[in-house]
Write an enzyme that holds these catalytic residues in place. Structure first.
Site, PDB file in Angstrom:
ATOM      1  N   SER A 132      -1.299  11.849  -8.620  1.00 27.24           N
ATOM      2  CA  SER A 132      -2.110  11.600  -7.247  1.00 27.24           C
ATOM      3  C   SER A 132      -2.308  12.895  -6.503  1.00 27.24           C
ATOM      4  O   SER A 132      -1.909  13.641  -6.360  1.00 27.24           O
ATOM      5  CB  SER A 132      -0.899  11.010  -6.355  1.00 27.24           C
ATOM      6  N   HIS A 154      -5.265   9.762 -10.012  1.00 26.56           N
ATOM      7  CA  HIS A 154      -5.306   8.943  -8.894  1.00 26.56           C
ATOM      8  C   HIS A 154      -5.726   9.305  -7.378  1.00 26.56           C
ATOM      9  O   HIS A 154      -5.244  10.378  -7.103  1.00 26.56           O
ATOM     10  CB  HIS A 154      -3.734   8.437  -8.895  1.00 26.56           C
ATOM     11  N   ASP A 208      -6.271   8.750  -3.641  1.00 26.30           N
ATOM     12  CA  ASP A 208      -5.817   7.992  -2.416  1.00 26.30           C
ATOM     13  C   ASP A 208      -6.789   8.100  -1.209  1.00 26.30           C
ATOM     14  O   ASP A 208      -6.922   9.174  -0.521  1.00 26.30           O
ATOM     15  CB  ASP A 208      -4.437   8.422  -2.093  1.00 26.30           C
ATOM     16  N   MET A 216      -7.705   6.994   2.349  1.00 24.27           N
ATOM     17  CA  MET A 216      -7.246   6.166   3.419  1.00 24.27           C
ATOM     18  C   MET A 216      -8.348   6.456   4.459  1.00 24.27           C
ATOM     19  O   MET A 216      -8.663   7.475   4.864  1.00 24.27           O
ATOM     20  CB  MET A 216      -6.056   6.981   3.865  1.00 24.27           C
ATOM     21  N   HIS A 234      -7.681   4.559  -5.260  1.00 23.05           N
ATOM     22  CA  HIS A 234      -6.853   3.333  -4.563  1.00 23.05           C
ATOM     23  C   HIS A 234      -7.544   3.508  -3.216  1.00 23.05           C
ATOM     24  O   HIS A 234      -7.375   4.384  -2.268  1.00 23.05           O
ATOM     25  CB  HIS A 234      -5.579   3.840  -4.307  1.00 23.05           C
ATOM     26  N   MET A 276      -7.256   2.259   0.484  1.00 21.05           N
ATOM     27  CA  MET A 276      -6.430   2.028   1.597  1.00 21.05           C
ATOM     28  C   MET A 276      -7.341   2.017   2.806  1.00 21.05           C
ATOM     29  O   MET A 276      -7.097   2.856   3.624  1.00 21.05           O
ATOM     30  CB  MET A 276      -5.185   2.945   1.826  1.00 21.05           C
ATOM     31  N   MET A 298       2.470  -1.759  -4.967  1.00 21.96           N
ATOM     32  CA  MET A 298       3.090  -0.349  -3.878  1.00 21.96           C
ATOM     33  C   MET A 298       4.572  -0.666  -3.985  1.00 21.96           C
ATOM     34  O   MET A 298       5.163  -1.560  -3.605  1.00 21.96           O
ATOM     35  CB  MET A 298       2.432  -0.534  -2.423  1.00 21.96           C
ATOM     36  N   ASP A 309       2.974   2.449  -7.656  1.00 20.82           N
ATOM     37  CA  ASP A 309       2.597   3.554  -7.077  1.00 20.82           C
ATOM     38  C   ASP A 309       3.680   3.714  -5.581  1.00 20.82           C
ATOM     39  O   ASP A 309       3.707   2.795  -4.825  1.00 20.82           O
ATOM     40  CB  ASP A 309       1.283   3.166  -6.243  1.00 20.82           C
TER      41      ASP A 309
END
Ligand code: DX5
Ligand code: ZN
Length: 224
Positions: free
Chosen positions: A11, A36, A38, A40, A69, A71, A140, A178
């Site tokens: 990540s 990965h 992330d 957000m 991913h 979010m 998750m 994850d």
């Protein structure tokens, strides 16, 4: 019987950004399968990270597939720009996507692989109707927002039930997990049926991050 494939996805959240190029090269040479990423938005989760610009930078720095991913609320706002920036997989939260079926279709139309993710408090059953359409289903195993949190133990049984749902619906989706994945948690997840493992803190805080990727993978291969 051939062993199911194992994918390790370091990540980006735990990367030292001052050494981004080096750290991505290290992931590649360590045998990572995906990177990965992330994203957000400070609304869906209480933290802010990065957007298209950073995805574009990563795309230039590595050949690894970018597993993005999202979010964020209203994830569809970002599909076009993120695919253009180089995202290989776009994974959206069930909790942020009331029109899940339409959005999964849209991601595929753009030429990316489509994933859906559920929070610890969201039932696996909520994905039954779309399971067969997915390229990836992400469980998750922490509440999203931060790296370095403790693995929620009940996730193992949830993975087992998710594997059963994928089998029942004839889905060929990858089953990713994850949050809190490390040497002490990865094997139980693999035995429960996961095949793709995100790891941030475990890899980048290890003395030898490159070796850690191999060590995590090896734990999924060894038979007790
Ligand atoms: C958490 C993120 C994770 C995070 C995992 O909200 O979705 O991808 O980077 O970090 P670790 O492996 O440190 O739990
Ligand atoms: Zn993530």
């Amino acid at each position: 019987m051939t062993a199911p494939s194992v994918r390790i996805a370091p990540s980006l959240l735990s990367v030292d950004f001052a050494r981004l190029a080096d750290q991505l090269a290290l992931c590649e040479s360590g045998g990572a399968d995906w990177l990965h990423v992330d994203v957000m938005d400070g609304v869906f989760v209480p933290n802010l990270t990065f957007g298209a610009k950073v995805i574009e930078t990563c795309r230039k720095l590595t050949k690894l597939p970018l597993d993005v991913h999202l979010m964020v609320v209203e994830p569809e706002k970002y599909f076009d720009s993120f695919v253009k920036a180089g995202a290989s997989v776009l994974t959206i939260h069930q909790e942020a996507a009331p029109h899940l079926h339409r959005q999964v279709g849209r991601i595929k139309e753009l030429g990316a692989a489509a994933g859906v993710v559920i929070n610890p408090g969201t039932p696996v059953e909520s994905l039954r109707e779309v399971a067969a359409d997915l390229d990836l289903l992400l469980i998750m195993s922490v509440n999203p927002g931060y790296g370095g949190q403790a693995f929620i133990k009940s996730s193992v049984d949830k993975i087992r039930r998710t594997r059963a749902l994928l089998d029942e619906t004839g889905s060929r989706a990858a089953l990713e997990v994850d949050g809190g994945i490390a040497r002490d948690t990865i094997r139980a997840c693999w035995e429960a049926g996961a095949d793709t493992f995100v790891a941030g803190n475990a890899i980048f805080s290890a003395a030898d991050p490159k070796a850690e990727i191999g060590a995590l993978r090896a734990l999924c291969r060894v038979h007790a």
